[in-house]
Each structure stands twice: as C-alpha cells, then as structure tokens.
Motif scaffolding. Structure first.
Motif, PDB file in Angstrom:
ATOM      1  N   LYS A  72       1.736  13.833 -14.501  1.00 17.73           N
ATOM      2  CA  LYS A  72       0.612  14.403 -15.246  1.00 17.73           C
ATOM      3  C   LYS A  72       0.596  15.922 -15.141  1.00 17.73           C
ATOM      4  O   LYS A  72       0.345  16.613 -16.136  1.00 17.73           O
ATOM      5  N   LYS A 130       1.946   1.810  -3.509  1.00 15.51           N
ATOM      6  CA  LYS A 130       0.808   2.319  -4.283  1.00 15.51           C
ATOM      7  C   LYS A 130       0.606   3.809  -4.038  1.00 15.51           C
ATOM      8  O   LYS A 130       0.343   4.579  -4.970  1.00 15.51           O
ATOM      9  N   LYS A 131       0.764   4.237  -2.787  1.00 13.46           N
ATOM     10  CA  LYS A 131       0.592   5.653  -2.449  1.00 13.46           C
ATOM     11  C   LYS A 131       1.691   6.495  -3.110  1.00 13.46           C
ATOM     12  O   LYS A 131       1.410   7.557  -3.669  1.00 13.46           O
ATOM     13  N   ASP A 138       0.828  -1.220   0.000  1.00  4.64           N
ATOM     14  CA  ASP A 138       0.000   0.000   0.000  1.00  4.64           C
ATOM     15  C   ASP A 138       0.859   1.266   0.000  1.00  4.64           C
ATOM     16  O   ASP A 138       0.478   2.276  -0.594  1.00  4.64           O
ATOM     17  N   ALA A 151       2.603   9.511 -10.330  1.00  5.74           N
ATOM     18  CA  ALA A 151       1.739   9.638 -11.506  1.00  5.74           C
ATOM     19  C   ALA A 151       1.093  11.023 -11.564  1.00  5.74           C
ATOM     20  O   ALA A 151       1.063  11.657 -12.624  1.00  5.74           O
ATOM     21  N   LYS A 152       0.608  11.495 -10.439  1.00  5.47           N
ATOM     22  CA  LYS A 152      -0.016  12.818 -10.392  1.00  5.47           C
ATOM     23  C   LYS A 152       0.999  13.905 -10.726  1.00  5.47           C
ATOM     24  O   LYS A 152       0.705  14.832 -11.478  1.00  5.47           O
ATOM     25  N   GLY A 196       3.356   5.630  -5.781  1.00  4.32           N
ATOM     26  CA  GLY A 196       3.086   5.548  -7.222  1.00  4.32           C
ATOM     27  C   GLY A 196       2.028   6.546  -7.662  1.00  4.32           C
ATOM     28  O   GLY A 196       2.165   7.186  -8.710  1.00  4.32           O
ATOM     29  N   ALA A 197       0.981   6.687  -6.870  1.00  3.14           N
ATOM     30  CA  ALA A 197      -0.070   7.656  -7.193  1.00  3.14           C
ATOM     31  C   ALA A 197       0.483   9.077  -7.151  1.00  3.14           C
ATOM     32  O   ALA A 197       0.151   9.910  -8.010  1.00  3.14           O
ATOM     33  N   PHE A 198       1.343   9.354  -6.176  1.00  5.42           N
ATOM     34  CA  PHE A 198       1.979  10.666  -6.085  1.00  5.42           C
ATOM     35  C   PHE A 198       2.835  10.933  -7.323  1.00  5.42           C
ATOM     36  O   PHE A 198       2.773  12.018  -7.915  1.00  5.42           O
TER      37      PHE A 198
END
Length: 51
Positions: free
Chosen positions: A46, A35-36, A32, A42-43, A38-40
């Motif tokens: 972008k 994943k957190k 997890d 990716a954001k 990774g989301a950071f």
C-alpha cells in the motif's frame, strides 16, 4: 521486501518463538506469524502504491 529484516526489527526469531509466531518445527511460522508477515507485506505494498 525483506521479511527477515522485519522479523529482526520486531523482536527477532527468539522473541517470535516466545510469542508463538513460529511453529514447533522452529522453521516455519505459525498461523499468527503468517498473519503478522501478511500485514507487513500488505502495508508495504500500500505504501509503494501511494508513491
């Protein structure tokens, strides 16, 4: 990209351990936690692509 600053701004390592985002070895992230992060990432990517 400063992932350490992200961890600190989202509760710090102690809070991440408490929320089980760090593995038992206290060195690596848990599933997890990765994943957190990774989301950071990716954001962030972008947002950079928009500029």
């Amino acid at each position: 990209m400063d992932t350490r600053a992200f961890v600190e701004s989202s509760g710090g390592w102690k809070d991440w351990r408490k929320n089980k985002l760090v593995s038992r070895d206290n060195l690596h992230l848990s599933h997890d936690g990765y994943k957190k992060i990774g989301a950071f990432i990716a954001k962030s990517v972008k947002n950079e692509m928009k500029n």
